[in-house]
Design an enzyme around this catalytic site. Sequence first.
Site, PDB file in Angstrom:
ATOM      1  N   CYS A  13     -13.798   4.800 -28.366  1.00  0.00           N
ATOM      2  CA  CYS A  13     -15.055   5.548 -28.497  1.00  0.00           C
ATOM      3  C   CYS A  13     -15.765   5.697 -27.157  1.00  0.00           C
ATOM      4  O   CYS A  13     -16.847   5.124 -26.941  1.00  0.00           O
ATOM      5  CB  CYS A  13     -15.946   4.849 -29.497  1.00  0.00           C
ATOM      6  SG  CYS A  13     -15.087   4.703 -31.055  1.00  0.00           S
ATOM      7  N   GLU A  14     -15.142   6.375 -26.228  1.00  0.00           N
ATOM      8  CA  GLU A  14     -15.754   6.691 -24.933  1.00  0.00           C
ATOM      9  C   GLU A  14     -15.159   8.003 -24.464  1.00  0.00           C
ATOM     10  O   GLU A  14     -13.940   8.206 -24.581  1.00  0.00           O
ATOM     11  CB  GLU A  14     -15.410   5.627 -23.877  1.00  0.00           C
ATOM     12  CG  GLU A  14     -15.960   4.267 -24.167  1.00  0.00           C
ATOM     13  CD  GLU A  14     -16.267   3.468 -22.904  1.00  0.00           C
ATOM     14  OE1 GLU A  14     -16.515   4.070 -21.838  1.00  0.00           O
ATOM     15  OE2 GLU A  14     -16.260   2.243 -23.020  1.00  0.00           O
ATOM     16  N   TYR A  20      -9.511   5.647 -11.737  1.00  0.00           N
ATOM     17  CA  TYR A  20      -9.257   6.280 -10.430  1.00  0.00           C
ATOM     18  C   TYR A  20      -8.993   7.775 -10.533  1.00  0.00           C
ATOM     19  O   TYR A  20      -8.454   8.375  -9.576  1.00  0.00           O
ATOM     20  CB  TYR A  20      -8.034   5.658  -9.751  1.00  0.00           C
ATOM     21  CG  TYR A  20      -7.941   4.165  -9.790  1.00  0.00           C
ATOM     22  CD1 TYR A  20      -8.839   3.367  -9.083  1.00  0.00           C
ATOM     23  CD2 TYR A  20      -6.942   3.530 -10.519  1.00  0.00           C
ATOM     24  CE1 TYR A  20      -8.740   1.992  -9.105  1.00  0.00           C
ATOM     25  CE2 TYR A  20      -6.830   2.152 -10.550  1.00  0.00           C
ATOM     26  CZ  TYR A  20      -7.731   1.382  -9.840  1.00  0.00           C
ATOM     27  OH  TYR A  20      -7.621   0.025  -9.868  1.00  0.00           O
ATOM     28  N   TYR A  73       0.319  -1.561 -12.108  1.00  0.00           N
ATOM     29  CA  TYR A  73      -1.108  -1.533 -12.465  1.00  0.00           C
ATOM     30  C   TYR A  73      -1.331  -0.865 -13.829  1.00  0.00           C
ATOM     31  O   TYR A  73      -2.338  -0.201 -14.043  1.00  0.00           O
ATOM     32  CB  TYR A  73      -1.929  -0.849 -11.363  1.00  0.00           C
ATOM     33  CG  TYR A  73      -1.690  -1.479 -10.009  1.00  0.00           C
ATOM     34  CD1 TYR A  73      -2.158  -2.770  -9.737  1.00  0.00           C
ATOM     35  CD2 TYR A  73      -0.973  -0.822  -9.006  1.00  0.00           C
ATOM     36  CE1 TYR A  73      -1.910  -3.370  -8.509  1.00  0.00           C
ATOM     37  CE2 TYR A  73      -0.724  -1.418  -7.776  1.00  0.00           C
ATOM     38  CZ  TYR A  73      -1.201  -2.687  -7.537  1.00  0.00           C
ATOM     39  OH  TYR A  73      -0.965  -3.288  -6.322  1.00  0.00           O
ATOM     40  N   GLY A  76       0.766  -1.239   0.000  1.00  0.00           N
ATOM     41  CA  GLY A  76       0.000   0.000   0.000  1.00  0.00           C
ATOM     42  C   GLY A  76       0.793   1.283   0.000  1.00  0.00           C
ATOM     43  O   GLY A  76       0.222   2.362  -0.197  1.00  0.00           O
ATOM     44  N   GLY A 121       3.772  -3.637  -3.687  1.00  0.00           N
ATOM     45  CA  GLY A 121       3.624  -3.808  -5.137  1.00  0.00           C
ATOM     46  C   GLY A 121       4.085  -2.538  -5.823  1.00  0.00           C
ATOM     47  O   GLY A 121       5.208  -2.413  -6.291  1.00  0.00           O
ATOM     48  N   ARG A 122       3.188  -1.538  -5.811  1.00  0.00           N
ATOM     49  CA  ARG A 122       3.442  -0.283  -6.512  1.00  0.00           C
ATOM     50  C   ARG A 122       4.795   0.355  -6.157  1.00  0.00           C
ATOM     51  O   ARG A 122       5.482   0.873  -7.025  1.00  0.00           O
ATOM     52  CB  ARG A 122       2.323   0.701  -6.165  1.00  0.00           C
ATOM     53  CG  ARG A 122       2.376   2.005  -6.926  1.00  0.00           C
ATOM     54  CD  ARG A 122       1.435   3.039  -6.316  1.00  0.00           C
ATOM     55  NE  ARG A 122       0.180   2.513  -5.905  1.00  0.00           N
ATOM     56  CZ  ARG A 122      -0.931   2.510  -6.659  1.00  0.00           C
ATOM     57  NH1 ARG A 122      -0.907   3.048  -7.846  1.00  0.00           N
ATOM     58  NH2 ARG A 122      -2.046   1.988  -6.198  1.00  0.00           N
ATOM     59  N   GLU A 139       4.183  -6.705   1.873  1.00  0.00           N
ATOM     60  CA  GLU A 139       3.628  -7.084   0.555  1.00  0.00           C
ATOM     61  C   GLU A 139       3.601  -5.875  -0.385  1.00  0.00           C
ATOM     62  O   GLU A 139       2.542  -5.477  -0.868  1.00  0.00           O
ATOM     63  CB  GLU A 139       2.187  -7.591   0.710  1.00  0.00           C
ATOM     64  CG  GLU A 139       2.004  -8.809   1.590  1.00  0.00           C
ATOM     65  CD  GLU A 139       0.519  -9.104   1.870  1.00  0.00           C
ATOM     66  OE1 GLU A 139      -0.364  -8.364   1.385  1.00  0.00           O
ATOM     67  OE2 GLU A 139       0.254 -10.074   2.592  1.00  0.00           O
TER      68      GLU A 139
END
Length: 420
Positions: free
Chosen positions: A345-346, A317, A374, A239, A276-277, A274
């Site tokens: 197309c959004e 996000y 991510y 985190g 990650g980022r 743990e």
Amino acid sequence: MSGFEYKKGALHAEQVNLADIAKEIGTPFYCYSKSEIEQRFAQLQSAFADLNPLIAYAMKANSNQAIISLLGKAGAGADIVSLGELERANAAGIVANKIIFSGVGKSEKEMSRALELGIHCFNLESVPELERLNKVANKMGVIAPVSVRINPDVDAKTHAKISTGKFDNKFGIPYIDAKTVFEKIKNSANLKAIGLDMHIGSQIINLEPYNEAISLLAGLFSELNENGHSLEHIDIGGGLGISHGNNEPIVDLLEYAKIVRSHIAPLNCKLILEPGRWLVGNAGVLITKVEYIKQGAGKDFVIVNAAMNDLLRPTLYEAHHDILPLTKTKDNSQTILADVVGPICESGDYLAQKRNLNSLKQDDLIAIMNAGAYGAVMAGTYNSRPLIAEVLVKDDKFEIIRKRQTIAELIALDDVPSWI
Ligand code: LLP
């Protein structure tokens, strides 16, 4: 030193000019710096050196085999959440006793394969999961090592979609139920409780929630062991946030370690992390090419050949990623106010909104920074856009670590029944 710097006006990954990679393999692509990842891992190890933790890399952040292998070689274990991640970690040579299995929905198949390999432990998240694991382990005639993920009801003060430590969230066992659950484990013949676990969210910038949650876990650890359990470790999850640019502060790693140490050292227990980022986020960029500059009413649109299917974070996000040109122009006075958007197309298909960018033109290359975590792992093929290539740089060399998917490969995944 960051893995990405300008040299004579050209953005480099270590000693490789990113524009040279683009010339050779086309765009878009992800590029990672090996030394940046290794340095981050070494920094983390050194900040916690006295506690000698197991650093279980949360491979959901970036599960390319090359990245897992290089972190494994550096000494990392793995935090996994699926059979796919288990097999990837195993294939990358991460020893089973350094693998932690997290996640709320473990299937019987996932449990039995993890038991067969002999992983370090399962982080249990519910009573039905506990019962299922006991049954699976019994059938196999083994004892499953377990840790309980505690939901401490602490607000990590991060984006709602990546906040996991409140009673509202689906994760963990509410701390008020912990003692009952540990009694249940004690009465389960094929389970052995070895630890406590938490993971309160991701991209955490404010360290106080860690202080609060770890303090709660430390108290629980002592209490449980006084009541006859023999827990060995506390896993504080991942985190820790990084700066994606935009003056986002850089979290003080030593301050984080100090908080952790203050709770863990007196317990004399093993520590598991743990991350990650924090290990890979700043070590990757997404390189894309400008297709068009479109003048709108009030702002411009820089239409590039990467899109939300390649990097979902801004759309999902509202995440900020700095954008840098691969070639620095001499004249920095010319800026445009623009959204950087993809071809999908959004209206949600954007990589950046309302940015002041140095003026760009068709065919210019830009880097979406801090996209190592991510990014590639959350990519999809919406609008039938194949998955893009990934490359790893070491010093003055680069190698493709994931080939660009071809349209033929994408079509070949489908079958048309004979009755159509
Ligand atoms: N441990 C567990 C049990 C997790 O669920 C996660 C991340 C981690 C560790 C690693 O967290 P990190 O150190 O990377 O913050 N897709 C989102 C992030 C989702 C994080 C999910 N869990 C994003 O792009 O921001």
